[in-house]
Design an enzyme around this catalytic site. Sequence first.
Site, short mmCIF file in Angstrom:
data_model
loop_
_atom_site.label_atom_id
_atom_site.label_comp_id
_atom_site.label_asym_id
_atom_site.label_seq_id
_atom_site.Cartn_x
_atom_site.Cartn_y
_atom_site.Cartn_z
N ASP A 350 31.15 -59.04 -44.54
CA ASP A 350 32.14 -58.68 -45.55
C ASP A 350 33.04 -57.57 -45.03
OD1 ASP A 350 32.86 -58.78 -48.60
OD2 ASP A 350 32.62 -56.65 -48.14
N HIS A 353 37.15 -56.22 -41.05
CA HIS A 353 38.29 -55.50 -40.48
C HIS A 353 38.22 -54.01 -40.77
CE1 HIS A 353 39.18 -57.67 -44.24
NE2 HIS A 353 39.63 -56.51 -44.66
N ASP A 472 37.29 -64.00 -53.71
CA ASP A 472 38.29 -62.92 -53.72
C ASP A 472 39.68 -63.41 -54.14
OD1 ASP A 472 36.69 -60.78 -52.90
OD2 ASP A 472 36.86 -61.34 -50.80
#
Length: 656
Positions: A350, A353, A472
């Site tokens: 999750d 980045h 999301d």
Amino acid sequence: LGFDEELFEEAWKGTKEEGVKRVAQMMKTAKEEYGLLSLIDVVLNHTANNSPWLVDHPEAGYSPYNTPHLAPALELDDAMMEFSDKVAERGLPTTVTTEADLKTLIDALKEDIKALNLWQYYVIDVVSEKEAVKAVLASGTPAPWDGPAVAGKTVVELALILKESGKIDNLAAFSTRFCTTVDPAVGASLVSAAFVELTDTDALAEAWGRVLDVVNVDQYKDWEEDTKVAIDNIFNRLKYTRWDSHGPKLGPITKDLPLVDTYFTRLPPSETLPRSALCLANNGWIWDADPLQNFALRPSKAYLRREVIAWGDCVKLRYGDGPQSNPWLWEYMTAYCETLATMFDGFRIDNCHSTPLNIGVYLLDKARVINPNLYVAAELFTGSEETDLMFVSRLGINSLIREAYNGWDTKEFSRLLYRYGLGKPIGSMDAACLTSAADIPSPFAHGPSRPGIVTPLQGSVPHALLFDLTHDNETPLSKRSAEDALSTGALVAFTWAAIGSVKGFDDIYPKHLNIVNDSRKYEVVESGEYKGIAEVKRLLNHLHSEMVLGEFTEGHVHQENDYIVLHRVQPITQKGYLLVAHTAFRKDTKERGWVDPIKLRRTKAKFIYGASIDIPSYEAPVDTTTLRGLPSTLKQITDFVPKEGVDGDEPYTEII
């Protein structure tokens, strides 16, 4: 370490250890008896704000106590929370119903922020600095100035020299009010060397004050700019969450549902630690941020400028440079990854980045010791293919999660399909032309070579795990239209990629779910019954598996008006499947649009399946216990027959 008790039946009262064993047994049964592999979401850079261990280990998060530059950001957040608590008491609008309400609230908040005097975190206290230099001058002759020549320079030039010499301490440190200072001995030596015509101590101290006033000019400018940006970001967030038609339209402003997302989780008071150690920065994300930079550390002012789109229920974890920086956290997260690696076949990383590379490498290495065949998929959105590749190579990522609804029109959507799901273009000859017979050297130091067939490996983009929709994403109804779920689901299933979805997509659930706070269950239908597009998805998912296992590696994507055509071919047998999908990006029309007839030359085609969907209303069903999709009817197309003909000497099949 343990699983949430809500995962189990209410009557079960087992220990955490027993819960872990139950989950492990479930995963084992799924794998051995049903052939199902398991993938679990692994979160490395934040934890839930109600994690019990945060009370015992607040050092696991970023706070003004261990990350001092967050101090003014906490003050600002405290002011916003107090403002939210007293909105009604002050006669301000608690619900945003007009743009005037927005302005009224922000104007009132501006006054509260102004009263905080946050400029004191930026500037040098000129009065106290003058007194300190005066004391040094009065005590005797100061040490000689060791910087560039300053005699005869103006105060503006002296201020620049002082900055460039690096002799200003704690510049932009923000740790306390008036934390920015200059060593009085340095100040005394500078003014003595610069103002050679002055001998009076008071006069030299006043000259030093004028130099610092010039230094402070830029500091005041920084404060004004940061405050403006912070207020603008608060306004924009307030507007989106409570006013914009496409926003969540949150309810009345209260302490529990504040003006905007809170940036800090406030732990219960401690007998041994100050409040500054118990206010932990929440995690979030920033538009166009550099994923390699930690926005909780200096020189970032993201929390002060309110640039973080915060997740108010997640605390950002503070790993530091290595295990020595935060030993307990590293040990705990290592045990977390190792435990999950014993039970599950894969990890979904999750927010990859925003996870520092050194942490990801370390923890995944530990997990792979337990499970060498661990499959790793990552939610990685860096905005740069070069940076993506760096994460993929450093972390050993098998698949990058990609999202079909990131396509804002049919052209962009077709580009995503081509980029992540084409495979090789139809008719590719690279393998056939470059393959050759050769002698292969022994893999050992000595031994005979062996005859073999050599095919050069071609470079490729990272493998995609392509979702039609993730938890999301905004729903098809929000992004395009509810009807678009049918065509997008079909196109994703035709890609040469791993594919994924969520149940709400198949059911055509109309609203973006708050997966943290919404406790409702999905509607479950009887065996053999279907909701939404589930019947089509079942067929297409089986077809996707057939094409992957059958190595239908070649593809072609064609976009024309509102239509996207996706063609898959098995390069050896030349058999293939063709999908014609009418996308539905607009809610205001249900016209079929137009696409030119498709000619498949020297090819015979047979119609297999077709469907359209009718959704009479976009009004979401009201149900406080069950998540129900929009009422819809799936209409099968049964009367289509491909047209066959001859063009010159060349036979063809035409899809009209």
